[in-house]
Each structure stands twice: as C-alpha cells, then as structure tokens.
Scaffold this active site. Structure first.
Site, PDB file in Angstrom:
ATOM      1  N   ASN A  10       0.885  -1.166   0.000  1.00  0.00           N
ATOM      2  CA  ASN A  10       0.000   0.000   0.000  1.00  0.00           C
ATOM      3  C   ASN A  10       0.924   1.218   0.000  1.00  0.00           C
ATOM      4  O   ASN A  10       1.508   1.551   1.020  1.00  0.00           O
ATOM      5  CB  ASN A  10      -0.886  -0.027   1.252  1.00  0.00           C
ATOM      6  CG  ASN A  10      -1.704   1.249   1.404  1.00  0.00           C
ATOM      7  OD1 ASN A  10      -1.772   2.072   0.489  1.00  0.00           O
ATOM      8  ND2 ASN A  10      -2.327   1.413   2.554  1.00  0.00           N
ATOM      9  N   LYS A  12       0.220   4.278  -0.350  1.00  0.00           N
ATOM     10  CA  LYS A  12      -0.369   5.499   0.232  1.00  0.00           C
ATOM     11  C   LYS A  12      -0.073   6.699  -0.675  1.00  0.00           C
ATOM     12  O   LYS A  12       0.005   6.547  -1.878  1.00  0.00           O
ATOM     13  CB  LYS A  12       0.123   5.687   1.668  1.00  0.00           C
ATOM     14  CG  LYS A  12      -0.035   4.407   2.495  1.00  0.00           C
ATOM     15  CD  LYS A  12       0.107   4.608   3.963  1.00  0.00           C
ATOM     16  CE  LYS A  12      -0.127   3.277   4.671  1.00  0.00           C
ATOM     17  NZ  LYS A  12      -0.122   3.399   6.123  1.00  0.00           N
ATOM     18  N   HIS A  95      -9.561   1.619   4.084  1.00  0.00           N
ATOM     19  CA  HIS A  95      -8.360   1.716   4.912  1.00  0.00           C
ATOM     20  C   HIS A  95      -8.634   2.669   6.079  1.00  0.00           C
ATOM     21  O   HIS A  95      -9.381   3.634   5.928  1.00  0.00           O
ATOM     22  CB  HIS A  95      -7.189   2.222   4.057  1.00  0.00           C
ATOM     23  CG  HIS A  95      -5.886   2.143   4.784  1.00  0.00           C
ATOM     24  ND1 HIS A  95      -5.491   3.095   5.685  1.00  0.00           N
ATOM     25  CD2 HIS A  95      -4.898   1.209   4.753  1.00  0.00           C
ATOM     26  CE1 HIS A  95      -4.306   2.751   6.173  1.00  0.00           C
ATOM     27  NE2 HIS A  95      -3.929   1.606   5.632  1.00  0.00           N
ATOM     28  N   GLU A  97      -7.011   5.002   7.239  1.00  0.00           N
ATOM     29  CA  GLU A  97      -6.713   6.413   6.922  1.00  0.00           C
ATOM     30  C   GLU A  97      -7.856   7.030   6.120  1.00  0.00           C
ATOM     31  O   GLU A  97      -8.163   8.215   6.275  1.00  0.00           O
ATOM     32  CB  GLU A  97      -5.378   6.503   6.163  1.00  0.00           C
ATOM     33  CG  GLU A  97      -4.203   6.236   7.097  1.00  0.00           C
ATOM     34  CD  GLU A  97      -2.990   5.605   6.442  1.00  0.00           C
ATOM     35  OE1 GLU A  97      -2.872   5.629   5.211  1.00  0.00           O
ATOM     36  OE2 GLU A  97      -2.145   5.073   7.195  1.00  0.00           O
ATOM     37  N   GLU A 167      -5.979  -4.743  10.151  1.00  0.00           N
ATOM     38  CA  GLU A 167      -4.920  -3.781  10.449  1.00  0.00           C
ATOM     39  C   GLU A 167      -5.232  -3.014  11.729  1.00  0.00           C
ATOM     40  O   GLU A 167      -5.993  -2.034  11.711  1.00  0.00           O
ATOM     41  CB  GLU A 167      -4.787  -2.765   9.302  1.00  0.00           C
ATOM     42  CG  GLU A 167      -4.445  -3.389   7.973  1.00  0.00           C
ATOM     43  CD  GLU A 167      -3.795  -2.366   7.046  1.00  0.00           C
ATOM     44  OE1 GLU A 167      -2.651  -2.585   6.647  1.00  0.00           O
ATOM     45  OE2 GLU A 167      -4.432  -1.337   6.755  1.00  0.00           O
ATOM     46  N   GLY A 173       2.118   2.172  10.674  1.00  0.00           N
ATOM     47  CA  GLY A 173       3.114   3.240  10.564  1.00  0.00           C
ATOM     48  C   GLY A 173       3.811   3.585  11.871  1.00  0.00           C
ATOM     49  O   GLY A 173       4.491   4.599  11.965  1.00  0.00           O
ATOM     50  N   SER A 213       2.863  -2.278  10.216  1.00  0.00           N
ATOM     51  CA  SER A 213       4.302  -2.369  10.473  1.00  0.00           C
ATOM     52  C   SER A 213       4.905  -3.741  10.134  1.00  0.00           C
ATOM     53  O   SER A 213       5.847  -4.177  10.799  1.00  0.00           O
ATOM     54  CB  SER A 213       4.619  -1.985  11.924  1.00  0.00           C
ATOM     55  OG  SER A 213       4.240  -0.646  12.169  1.00  0.00           O
TER      56      SER A 213
HETATM   57  P1  PGA Z   1       2.542   0.160   7.584  1.00  0.00           P
HETATM   58  O1  PGA Z   1       1.145   0.435   6.871  1.00  0.00           O
HETATM   59  O2  PGA Z   1       3.059  -1.140   7.052  1.00  0.00           O
HETATM   60  O3  PGA Z   1       3.417   1.329   7.183  1.00  0.00           O
HETATM   61  O4  PGA Z   1       2.289   0.114   9.049  1.00  0.00           O
HETATM   62  C1  PGA Z   1       0.236  -0.611   6.658  1.00  0.00           C
HETATM   63  C2  PGA Z   1      -1.026  -0.080   6.057  1.00  0.00           C
HETATM   64  O5  PGA Z   1      -1.471   1.018   6.452  1.00  0.00           O
HETATM   65  O6  PGA Z   1      -1.622  -0.736   5.184  1.00  0.00           O
END
Ligand code: PGA
Length: 251
Positions: A10, A12, A95, A97, A167, A173, A213
C-alpha cells in the site's frame, strides 16, 4: 485446498509517476515469486505507468480507493470503470486512513465493496481497532461489526474471492507490530465471523491479511499462522525489503 498467500503493498500518498516506474523496475526482480500473489496498490495517477512497468512480471497493480457510483458529478473521485479499463484487479477499500481523514464509514465501505464486485474487482477490505478499543477489550466485537456491515448483500461466491486486511490502527506506521498471537487471534475471529455469515466453505476460501508495520523480520512468523494469508504492507513496500517480505519463506 491451501489458500494462496497474497502480499500487497500500500504505497499510500507516495511516489510520483516517474518515481513509481523506477520503484517497480527496482522491485520487480526482488518480488519474482509465483507462489504468492503480489499486488502493488498505488496512487491513481501512478496506475497506468506502474502497469506498463510491471508488464510481463508477476506484479499486479491495484488501486488504493474507488468510488461507489458509476460516473457523474463527483469531482476528484475514481470510478470502477476507470480502474477496470486500466486493467486493475484489486482495490483497497476502507483503509483506516480513509475512515479517519476522509470520513468513510462501514456503510460507504459496504457500497464500495458491492460496486467493486459488480465490476469484477477484488476488494481488499480493511478493518481494525484503535488502541482505546483494544484496551477496552472490545476488539473482536468491533471487528465483527465492521465485517458484518462490509459484507451486507455480498454473496457467498463473491465473499470467497474477497481479501480482508486486519490492520490494528495502533500498529500502522508506528513500527509497533501486533504480536503473532494478537494477529492470529483476530484473523481467526474474522474467519469464524465469515463462517457464521456464510458457511464453512466460504470461511475457508477467503483470504485474510495482517497489516501494520509488517517488516522482513516479522513477516515469516506472521505469515506462518493458520489464519493469516499474507500481508498489507505500507512503509516496507516502498523499499527493497518488500522483496524479502514476498520471499518470507526463504528468511
Ligand atoms: P505500515 O502500513 O506497514 O506502514 O504500518 C500498513 C497499512 O497502512 O496498510
């Protein structure tokens, strides 16, 4: 039958179109592994150049979002036909976000999921609890509600082909990966919930990823769990590390 692992990046809001081409070219030899499905979910403007750069490889290009209407006065949105015309087969839906910054709800997630299936696009449906919810002990209840709403009116045949990404928001993140036990517990609960909504065959077919992560170090143990069928990877998907994650079995 064993479920094929699906490991998705992903990106982003990272990578310009020219950077996207460079990254696909850099990663393609590193992610050449036909044993797993490899998907790069990229910003909309990167889809076509990334698709061209990935031609002839095992990399599939996906989208990070999609609107639930067919067309019309929805300034800034991307329609399902725009994605399918570009050759997209996967789209991330809901997601955390998108939920946090763009006011997406379980109901809009459900509309997008239904629309994706209508167009033959596989949704990667995200769910996950906040740290407060985890501390309050309501993680499983919360996730079950997210799943039940996301799958309203989705048929069993459609659900069998869906991908769910668990998630935990506190792990995204942050470098704070869920423990293997935490991740497996929730992914098992998601599978059980799908079994309740549909049946055993659907529960066994659906693929459930862990995200938050994920790194080259944590992937092998996470992906070895009975109910974890791969990962949705943010930060590490932009680096050569993603090759190690895709080849987690060789770690
Ligand atoms: P991350 O993000 O691996 O940077 O924690 C995962 C995601 O938001 O899909």
């Amino acid at each position: 039958m064993a479920r094929k692992k699906i490991i998705a990046g992903n990106w982003k809001m990272n990578m310009t179109p020219s950077e996207a081409v460079a990254l696909v070219n850099e990663l393609k030899p590193l992610v050449a592994n036909d044993e797993v499905d490899v998907v790069f979910c990229v910003p909309a403007i990167d889809i076509i150049p990334a698709m061209e750069a990935a031609e002839g490889t095992n990399i599939q290009i996906g989208a990070e979002n999609m609107y639930y209407e067919e067309k019309g006065a929805y300034t800034g949105e991307i329609s399902p036909n725009m994605l399918t015309d570009a050759g997209v087969k996967y789209v991330i839906i809901g997601h955390s976000e998108r939920r946090e910054y763009f006011a997406e709800t379980d109901e809009t997630v459900n509309k997008k999921v239904l629309k994706a299936f209508e167009h033959g696009i596989t949704p990667i449906i995200c769910c996950g609890e906040s740290l407060t919810q985890r501390e309050q002990g309501i993680t499983i209840d919360w996730i079950r509600q997210q799943i039940k709403i996301a799958f309203l009116n989705v048929t069993a045949d459609q659900a069998k082909t869906a991908v769910i990404a668990y998630e935990p928001i506190w792990a995204i993140g942050t470098g704070k990966v869920a423990t293997t036990e935490q991740a497996e517990e929730v992914c098992a609960a998601i599978r059980a919930c799908i079994g309740e909504i549909y049946d055993q065959a659907t529960a066994e077919a659906i693929r459930i990823q862990y995200g938050g992560s994920v790194s080259a170090a944590s992937a092998p143990e996470l992906f070895a769990q009975a109910n974890i069928d791969g990962g949705l990877v943010g930060g590490a998907s932009l680096k050569p590390d993603f090759g190690k994650i895709v080849n987690y079995k060789q770690a």
